[in-house]
Design an enzyme around this catalytic site. Structure first.
Site, PDB file in Angstrom:
ATOM      1  CB  THR A  11      -0.916  -0.006   1.252  1.00  0.00           C
ATOM      2  OG1 THR A  11      -1.622  -1.248   1.273  1.00  0.00           O
ATOM      3  CG2 THR A  11      -1.895   1.137   1.228  1.00  0.00           C
ATOM      4  N   GLY A 129       0.683   8.877  10.266  1.00  0.00           N
ATOM      5  CA  GLY A 129       0.555   8.856   8.800  1.00  0.00           C
ATOM      6  C   GLY A 129       1.101  10.128   8.179  1.00  0.00           C
ATOM      7  CB  ILE A 131      -0.206  14.167  11.231  1.00  0.00           C
ATOM      8  CG1 ILE A 131      -1.631  13.740  10.936  1.00  0.00           C
ATOM      9  CG2 ILE A 131      -0.185  15.406  12.105  1.00  0.00           C
ATOM     10  CD1 ILE A 131      -2.405  13.311  12.170  1.00  0.00           C
ATOM     11  N   GLY A 182      -7.701  -0.252   3.502  1.00  0.00           N
ATOM     12  CA  GLY A 182      -6.243  -0.255   3.619  1.00  0.00           C
ATOM     13  C   GLY A 182      -5.723   0.461   4.856  1.00  0.00           C
ATOM     14  CD  GLU A 185      -0.465  -1.782  11.187  1.00  0.00           C
ATOM     15  OE1 GLU A 185       0.599  -2.349  10.893  1.00  0.00           O
ATOM     16  OE2 GLU A 185      -0.716  -0.623  10.818  1.00  0.00           O
ATOM     17  CG  ASP A 196      -0.588   1.034  14.924  1.00  0.00           C
ATOM     18  OD1 ASP A 196       0.358   0.779  14.161  1.00  0.00           O
ATOM     19  OD2 ASP A 196      -1.234   2.099  14.869  1.00  0.00           O
ATOM     20  CE  LYS A 200       0.809   4.397  14.124  1.00  0.00           C
ATOM     21  NZ  LYS A 200      -0.579   4.306  13.645  1.00  0.00           N
TER      22      LYS A 200
HETATM   23  N1  HSE Z   1      -3.060   0.538  11.155  1.00  0.00           N
HETATM   24  C1  HSE Z   1      -2.581   1.871  11.329  1.00  0.00           C
HETATM   25  C2  HSE Z   1      -3.750   2.756  11.727  1.00  0.00           C
HETATM   26  C3  HSE Z   1      -1.949   2.355  10.066  1.00  0.00           C
HETATM   27  O1  HSE Z   1      -4.888   2.303  11.600  1.00  0.00           O
HETATM   28  O2  HSE Z   1      -3.539   3.869  12.178  1.00  0.00           O
HETATM   29  C4  HSE Z   1      -1.139   3.599  10.224  1.00  0.00           C
HETATM   30  O3  HSE Z   1      -0.051   3.411  11.077  1.00  0.00           O
END
Ligand code: HSE
Length: 407
Positions: A11, A129, A131, A182, A185, A196, A200
């Site tokens: 992606t 992402g 930002i 998309g 994960e 996730d 971060k």
């Molecule tokens: N799976 C992650 C989310 C993708 O939904 O934020 C971006 O890191």
């Protein structure tokens, strides 16, 4: 011209190619040179796709080509990404990555290698992402001591919680939509169990405090226990439930970090962050409060951040962009001492005996009701320590759910 190699044509990798194609001329002006994709590494074949002529399956080809100055790692996962990235840096190539697992685990070491070799290791796309948040922490907010970072850092869970609230859709249907778009994960447990968001906030905290914050040390709770009944109560209170990833430097100068669902009302700046959007609230001791908002997941927003890092590297060839992230571990404060208000639902009718028991355990509470919900008793506590709620959970049978509250 500068040659780059892209590791992974999924992606984000395909997004990088698309961004370079769509905005190639303006990107070249900003970088001061044309960006040329010389290789794309992927195990799969892509019949009919023009990238086939650049496709390689052997990383050594990229590693041993002195014309490749920048490696863009967008494969995800720790291995083989870590081995490839480390080898690339040791072989004199700068690296740009969107890979939060890699950065959370090996960021300090890879930054050290980049520094030693006068190269760059940039990872703007690994958090939030599209930002900008890594660069602001490294460059724009350096006059401040960061005292709080609170983010909605996972697009998939924000999308799920938003849709559960707006459309009264069920969890599985909304998750499936997020996967189709998309956002999620490969293994959706990483999203919905909070892992996730945990990686971060570990990255942001390591940058904010300049030391290694291990994600394994961060208390992490996902959204799988949030039900449509909780959403009904939240709505009745004018509140929303968000998955918050927070790190706070307390008055005692200790840092605590946690990932957990939080009920918030309209007076919280992150209340308006809905759907797949992410929002990151940062508090500095001189600047006060700042907010970052945008698309936290998805092909093009993430690729935008990756390509912007490539431009930055192209502008800083042979010049390391200094990033403070020591490998020395930051010992986090035990969250058992942190205080929150809690929203609690208990089985049973709201009779005097249940109310008295709750009063004994919590003192005065605020009762909450929601249309169409019965056979249970719901209330808000005053501010209490996490360790107290753990003890109470053991002494109060029939607890249906416990959610932290920020109002
Ligand atoms: N799976 C992650 C989310 C993708 O939904 O934020 C971006 O890191």
């Amino acid at each position: 011209m500068i040659n780059i190699a892209v590791l992974g044509y999924g992606t984000i990798g395909s997004g990088v190619i698309e961004v370079l194609k769509t905005n190639g001329d303006s990107i070249a002006k900003k970088a001061g040179k044309q960006i040329n994709v010389k290789y794309i590494l992927d195990r799969k074949e892509f019949p009919g796709d023009p990238i086939m002529e650049k496709l390689v399956k052997d990383f050594e080809i990229i590693l041993n080509d002195p014309e490749v100055k920048i490696v863009v790692e967008v494969m995800g996962g720790v291995e083989p990404a870590y081995s490839y990235v480390k080898a690339a840096l040791l072989n004199g190539k700068s690296v740009v990555t969107s890979n939060k697992e890699l950065v959370a685990k090996h960021g300090a070491e890879l930054l050290d290698i980049a520094k030693e070799k006068e190269l760059n290791f940039l990872f703007e796309a690994s958090v939030g992402g599209g930002i900008p948040i890594i660069r602001p922490l490294n460059q724009s907010l350096t006059a401040d001591e960061i005292v709080e970072i609170t983010g909605i850092l996972n697009g998939t869970t924000n999308f799920i919680l938003s849709k559960m609230s707006e459309e009264e859709s069920d969890f599985d249907t909304v998750l499936k939509n997020a996967q189709d778009m998309g956002y999620a994960e490969r293994n959706p447990a990483a999203d919905i169990e909070g892992h996730d968001a945990c990686r971060k906030i570990a990255i942001l905290s390591s940058l904010a405090y300049g030391m290694q914050v291990d994600y394994e040390d961060i208390y992490t709770e996902g959204i799988t226990h949030i039900t449509d009944t909780d959403i009904k109560y939240a709505r009745a209170m004018g509140a929303r439930i968000k998955l918050f990833a927070t790190s706070v430097r307390d008055n005692d100068e200790q840092v605590y970090a946690m990932v957990a669902p939080m009920m918030i009302k309209a007076d919280h700046p992150l209340y308006i962050v809905n759907d797949v959007f992410n929002g990151i609230f940062v508090r500095g001791n001189v600047i006060g409060d700042v907010m970052f908002y945008g698309s936290g997941a998805g092909k093009l927003p993430t690729a935008s951040a990756v390509v912007a890092d490539v431009v930055d590297v192209a502008k800083h060839l042979s010049k390391n962009i200094w990033t403070i992230w020591s490998s020395k571990k930051l010992e986090l404060k035990d969250i058992s001492q942190v205080k929150h208000r809690f929203f609690i639902r208990v089985e049973g009718t709201a009779d005097t005996s249940l109310k008295n028991k709750i009063k004994d355990l919590f003192g005065e509470v605020e009762e909450v009701t929601a249309d169409g919900v019965d056979g249970e008793y719901a209330f808000l506590t005053s501010l209490i320590k996490e360790q107290d709620i753990t003890k109470i959970r053991e002494n109060l049978p029939g607890i249906l759910n416990v959610i932290r509250v920020r109002f």
